[in-house]
Design an enzyme around this catalytic site. Structure first.
Site, PDB file in Angstrom:
ATOM      1  CD  GLN A  58      -2.804  -1.036  -0.184  1.00 29.00           C
ATOM      2  OE1 GLN A  58      -2.700  -1.947  -1.018  1.00 29.00           O
ATOM      3  NE2 GLN A  58      -3.570   0.012  -0.398  1.00 29.00           N
ATOM      4  CG  HIS A  65      -1.351   2.652  -3.918  1.00 26.57           C
ATOM      5  ND1 HIS A  65      -1.934   2.611  -5.161  1.00 26.57           N
ATOM      6  CD2 HIS A  65      -1.679   1.480  -3.334  1.00 26.57           C
ATOM      7  CE1 HIS A  65      -2.579   1.474  -5.330  1.00 26.57           C
ATOM      8  NE2 HIS A  65      -2.440   0.764  -4.223  1.00 26.57           N
ATOM      9  CD  GLU A 111      -8.425   2.568   0.488  1.00 28.05           C
ATOM     10  OE1 GLU A 111      -8.731   2.657  -0.716  1.00 28.05           O
ATOM     11  OE2 GLU A 111      -7.325   2.975   0.932  1.00 28.05           O
ATOM     12  CG  HIS A 112      -7.329  -1.657   1.528  1.00 34.22           C
ATOM     13  ND1 HIS A 112      -6.724  -0.447   1.219  1.00 34.22           N
ATOM     14  CD2 HIS A 112      -7.980  -2.065   0.423  1.00 34.22           C
ATOM     15  CE1 HIS A 112      -7.006  -0.142  -0.042  1.00 34.22           C
ATOM     16  NE2 HIS A 112      -7.762  -1.099  -0.550  1.00 34.22           N
ATOM     17  CG  ASP A 166      -5.353  -3.351  -4.364  1.00 32.83           C
ATOM     18  OD1 ASP A 166      -6.325  -2.801  -3.823  1.00 32.83           O
ATOM     19  OD2 ASP A 166      -4.183  -3.204  -3.978  1.00 32.83           O
ATOM     20  CG  HIS A 199     -49.159  19.902   4.122  1.00 35.11           C
ATOM     21  ND1 HIS A 199     -48.762  21.196   3.882  1.00 35.11           N
ATOM     22  CD2 HIS A 199     -48.078  19.111   3.856  1.00 35.11           C
ATOM     23  CE1 HIS A 199     -47.496  21.195   3.484  1.00 35.11           C
ATOM     24  NE2 HIS A 199     -47.063  19.938   3.451  1.00 35.11           N
TER      25      HIS A 199
END
Length: 440
Positions: A265, A268, A334-335, A368, A427
């Site tokens: 990771q 990235h 996230e992961h 992924d 109404h």
């Protein structure tokens, strides 16, 4: 190599103590506001100027010619083609089971509410093209949209100098494999603005991108800022920040596996977050040794080292796995990998994560590309309230209300009473007028 945070002894709320990238998207919003407004007001000339300034490319026509997409598929490496087709097949299998069906509820005799699931009509899919190229992101965005029944799909991806100002050839090939033929060589905030507002004609008189209803896909901070600025003008999936992985592990975990997953990771982005949560000091020490061995051997060692050494990454020491579970729930990664004894049992207790990878043979890299799951996931703690991209992301629930005269008459007094309580007498009158003249 990794910073250490010692939470042994118990912490009531660890959220402020956990490693996290410090990004001020609000500042970035103000930086890109003039660009977004220029695209809104001037269309193609503003997009062209921004592309030349930020990407060093000045495309004469924004839309990628159909023959270029076809050619990209034809020249695709056979192994890459096979891998993409396998990724597409597995993603379609998983996402097909996410389809929603209409359901009608009979509230009372003569009164029903039907929930219909209607796909968004036109969607813009952003595919990054900065530090890495992401044909896999084409798969992850397009497949759920197609399964949902979205009528019109458009992909945008930054122009590449080494591909004649077109997006990366592998990105174009992935579009071809998925049957997407509307692709634009535009990236950054200008791409998001173009999708939201559409673009006017170019110098040759060619009409470019029509506005979309929704924008999905990850990007850098400028893409995120443009999404925030344009939320409401157009629907967005999420404000995706730098990628992140958390690993909850005990002394049964293989330190070489854990280190490799943290590195995967970190490559990235220099702002990517890699976090290990463990009650085992021995494992923490062994992972540090593995990182010292593995990082220099990886291709993007400098980028990886920056990410692992940043304030967003670290090792969090806890008393036991129960405390570790509280920490990863607070972090809402996230992961999230679970590398422990009885890994599935612990995984089923997790409340907050974008996606959970269970045991030693389900690394994040699998998700992924080829697990069948989606890799467009919430970051920055947003997994506490948000989900990853799915078929549901592209569907809207619409209620169809059907009542007979008798069913409405039966409930009319309650409607009138509630309207009166809220001081909205019209109404109530909208119901009462339907029965005017009837004997009470």
């Amino acid at each position: 190599m990794l910073n250490r945070i010692d939470l042994r002894g118990g912490v009531r709320d660890p959220r402020r103590l956990l490693p996290r990238a410090q990004l001020d998207v609000s500042v970035a919003v103000e930086r890109i506001r003039p660009l977004v407004e220029a695209v809104r007001d001037h269309g193609y000339p503003a997009i062209r100027e921004a592309s030349e300034r930020f990407d060093g490319v000045c495309p004469p026509v924004l839309r990628v010619p159909a023959e270029a997409i076809t050619e990209a598929e034809g020249t695709l490496d056979p192994d890459v083609r096979a891998a993409l087709l396998e990724s597409i097949s597995r993603a379609r299998r998983v996402h097909a089971d996410q389809r929603r069906t209409d359901h009608t509820t009979q509230v009372v005799p003569g009164g029903t509410v039907t929930e219909r699931w209607v796909p968004v009509d036109r969607v813009g899919l952003y595919v990054p093209g900065g530090l890495a190229m992401y044909p896999s992101t084409v798969v992850m965005n397009v497949v759920p949209a197609q399964v949902a029944g979205v009528r019109s799909l458009v992909v945008v991806s930054p122009p590449q100098l080494d591909n004649g100002g077109l997006p990366d050839a592998r990105v174009l090939a992935a579009c071809a494999l998925l049957g997407v033929d509307e692709v634009y060589a535009v990236g950054g905030a200008q791409a998001v603005a173009m999708l939201a507002y559409g673009s006017a004609v170019d110098a040759g008189g060619t009409l470019h991108c029509a506005p979309v209803d929704m924008i999905t896909g990850p990007g850098n901070i400028w893409v995120t800022a443009a999404k925030r600025l344009l939320r409401g003008v157009v629907g967005i999936d999420a404000e995706a920040g730098p990628t992140e992985i958390a690993v909850l592990a005990d002394d049964t975990a293989d330190p070489a596996h854990v280190a490799a997953d943290l590195i995967s990771q970190a490559e990235h982005d220099p702002l990517a977050a890699s976090v290990l949560v463990t009650p085992s000091v021995e494992l923490a020490d062994a992972v540090d040794r593995e990182l010292a061995r593995q990082v220099p051997a990886t291709k993007h060692a400098e980028r990886v080292g920056t990410a692992l050494g940043g304030q967003q990454s670290g090792i969090v020491l806890v008393d036991d796995l129960a405390d570790g579970l509280r920490v990863v729930d607070a972090y809402a990664a996230e992961h999230l990998e679970i590398q422990t004894r009885d890994a599935r049992d612990w995984a089923l207790r997790v409340r907050n994560a974008g996606a959970i990878f269970v045991g030693p043979w389900a690394p994040v890299s699998l998700g992924d590309y080829c697990a069948g799951s989606n890799h467009v996931l919430p970051t920055g703690g947003c997994a506490r309230h948000s989900s990853g991209l799915s078929v549901q992301s592209f569907l809207r629930g619409v209620h169809l209300v059907e009542y007979t005269r008798e069913a409405l008459r039966d409930v009319a007094p309650h409607v009138v009473t509630l309207a009166t309580v809220e001081d909205l007498p019209a109404h109530g009158q909208a119901v009462a007028v339907r029965f005017a003249g009837e004997a009470s």
